[in-house]
Enzyme design. Sequence first.
Site, PDB file in Angstrom:
ATOM      1  N   SER A  84     -50.002 -54.558  30.727  1.00 53.19           N
ATOM      2  CA  SER A  84     -49.474 -53.705  29.657  1.00 53.19           C
ATOM      3  C   SER A  84     -48.924 -54.501  28.488  1.00 53.19           C
ATOM      4  CB  SER A  84     -48.376 -52.801  30.212  1.00 53.19           C
ATOM      5  OG  SER A  84     -47.210 -53.539  30.519  1.00 53.19           O
ATOM      6  N   THR A 204     -45.615 -52.031  28.500  1.00 54.69           N
ATOM      7  CA  THR A 204     -44.696 -52.538  27.463  1.00 54.69           C
ATOM      8  C   THR A 204     -43.504 -53.215  28.119  1.00 54.69           C
ATOM      9  OG1 THR A 204     -45.212 -50.664  26.015  1.00 54.69           O
ATOM     10  CG2 THR A 204     -43.206 -51.887  25.472  1.00 54.69           C
ATOM     11  N   THR A 222     -46.097 -55.176  23.487  1.00 53.22           N
ATOM     12  CA  THR A 222     -46.986 -54.322  24.293  1.00 53.22           C
ATOM     13  C   THR A 222     -48.449 -54.491  23.900  1.00 53.22           C
ATOM     14  OG1 THR A 222     -47.324 -52.013  24.995  1.00 53.22           O
ATOM     15  CG2 THR A 222     -46.905 -52.368  22.672  1.00 53.22           C
ATOM     16  N   ARG A 232     -54.951 -47.744  16.732  1.00 55.51           N
ATOM     17  CA  ARG A 232     -53.786 -46.937  17.131  1.00 55.51           C
ATOM     18  C   ARG A 232     -52.548 -47.832  17.240  1.00 55.51           C
ATOM     19  NH1 ARG A 232     -49.914 -47.176  21.602  1.00 55.51           N
ATOM     20  NH2 ARG A 232     -49.208 -45.074  22.040  1.00 55.51           N
ATOM     21  N   VAL A 233     -51.450 -47.391  16.671  1.00 53.37           N
ATOM     22  CA  VAL A 233     -50.192 -48.123  16.765  1.00 53.37           C
ATOM     23  C   VAL A 233     -49.179 -47.211  17.441  1.00 53.37           C
ATOM     24  CG1 VAL A 233     -48.309 -49.177  15.463  1.00 53.37           C
ATOM     25  CG2 VAL A 233     -50.675 -49.533  14.733  1.00 53.37           C
ATOM     26  N   GLY A 234     -48.495 -47.745  18.438  1.00 55.30           N
ATOM     27  CA  GLY A 234     -47.480 -46.962  19.139  1.00 55.30           C
ATOM     28  C   GLY A 234     -46.106 -47.147  18.524  1.00 55.30           C
ATOM     29  N   ASP A 235     -45.087 -46.914  19.333  1.00 61.01           N
ATOM     30  CA  ASP A 235     -43.716 -47.011  18.833  1.00 61.01           C
ATOM     31  C   ASP A 235     -43.179 -48.438  18.835  1.00 61.01           C
ATOM     32  OD1 ASP A 235     -43.850 -46.976  21.630  1.00 61.01           O
ATOM     33  OD2 ASP A 235     -41.866 -46.077  21.855  1.00 61.01           O
ATOM     34  N   THR A 255     -40.032 -47.790  26.321  1.00 58.79           N
ATOM     35  CA  THR A 255     -41.387 -47.922  26.846  1.00 58.79           C
ATOM     36  C   THR A 255     -41.876 -46.499  27.138  1.00 58.79           C
ATOM     37  OG1 THR A 255     -40.662 -48.090  29.156  1.00 58.79           O
ATOM     38  CG2 THR A 255     -40.855 -50.152  27.937  1.00 58.79           C
ATOM     39  N   GLY A 256     -43.164 -46.368  27.377  1.00 60.20           N
ATOM     40  CA  GLY A 256     -43.701 -45.037  27.664  1.00 60.20           C
ATOM     41  C   GLY A 256     -44.521 -44.508  26.502  1.00 60.20           C
ATOM     42  N   GLY A 258     -45.652 -43.686  23.348  1.00 62.94           N
ATOM     43  CA  GLY A 258     -45.185 -44.029  22.014  1.00 62.94           C
ATOM     44  C   GLY A 258     -45.301 -42.895  21.027  1.00 62.94           C
TER      45      GLY A 258
HETATM   46  N1  GLY Z   1     -44.611 -47.436  24.112  1.00 62.41           N
HETATM   47  C1  GLY Z   1     -45.746 -48.214  23.934  1.00 62.41           C
HETATM   48  C2  GLY Z   1     -46.841 -47.542  23.266  1.00 62.41           C
HETATM   49  O1  GLY Z   1     -46.922 -46.321  23.279  1.00 62.41           O
HETATM   50  O2  GLY Z   1     -47.680 -48.208  22.685  1.00 62.41           O
END
Ligand code: GLY
Length: 355
Positions: A84, A204, A222, A232-235, A255-256, A258
């Site tokens: 991850s 993450t 992550t 794609r970009v997460g949080d 984490t989780g 995003g």
């Molecule tokens: N929390 C990590 C992601 O969604 O990319």
Amino acid sequence: MTLKRRDFLRSATLAGAAAALPSTLQGAIATARPSSASRAVVIASANGLKATSEAMQMIKNGSDALDAVIAGVNIVEDDPNDNSVGYGGLPNEEGDVELDSSVMHGPSGRGGAVASLRNIKNPSKVARLVMERTDHVLLVGDGALRFAKAHGFKEEDLLTEESRKIWLKWKENLSREDDWLPPHDIDAADVGETMPRWERTTGTINCNAVDLKGNVSGCTTTSGLAFKIPGRVGDSPILGAGLYVDNEVGAAGSTGRGEANLLSCSSVMIVEFMRQGRSPQDACLMACERIAGRTREKRLLDAKGRPRFNVNFYAINKAGDFGGAAIWSGARFAVNTGEPESRLVEMAHLYQRER
Ligand code: GLY
């Protein structure tokens, strides 16, 4: 036991109520510490046992909190067995590993981040360079890669054999209508099984620390959502969402899923809740409740109207108190308050998973 929405365990840190709480919370309460004076602490997601040990060792030797948390997460970024984060992270839908990371340094009030970075296994180090060696905060994609190479980072293939096999299995089972076939018997009529969205990893590592001077810093890194759409970009690389640090208050990270956190910018909210006097754990629970309350798309909710996904939050305050909470039970975080070995602590939660 299934908890109703309003039964969430916001007041769980009250010591007097501890005996009445589910066992999931009691570990966190037992380890929360009084906020009398600033004390060194390192907290991370559950995959950060080694990271927190390393960071605490550095802090005990006098390191700044940011140096410590980056050195800690580098262990996980370098680990091919953590799929991850960093090297060995699960790739996007085309089989390319794309990494996101952010750092924030409390004493200087600065931050830096990279997103959709390919071929560089330590995006946290590049995020730090964005903070220290540019007038920007976030670099993405090819620009982030060119910046990393300008600073001497070497490109390498981040896809391990194991991650490639997991990706190929996903791809071959994605649809019964496309041309990719998993291994199958010649007599099989229905070939391929679909993988539910909820089983795709959003691993993450988030790691936050208070050092011996009482300064606070944090880092999140992550490979993001497995098999995501490229770009794609997460949080994680978004300051305020996947990480936030205020040296006067503390730090929080996530984490989780995003996407859910991006719509709530929870890390900055957790820090603000702590500024208002909430404990780290209470502040994390409030962020979980907010996400649950704001999720209205039916496809994301179960039959009882609860999110089908999980988001986990980790927080510390300047005094060295720490806590974590998740939407769903069963999550843990790693913590080190000066011991040679870090330990895992169960997180508070909104909803109890049904067995
Ligand atoms: N929390 C990590 C992601 O969604 O990319």
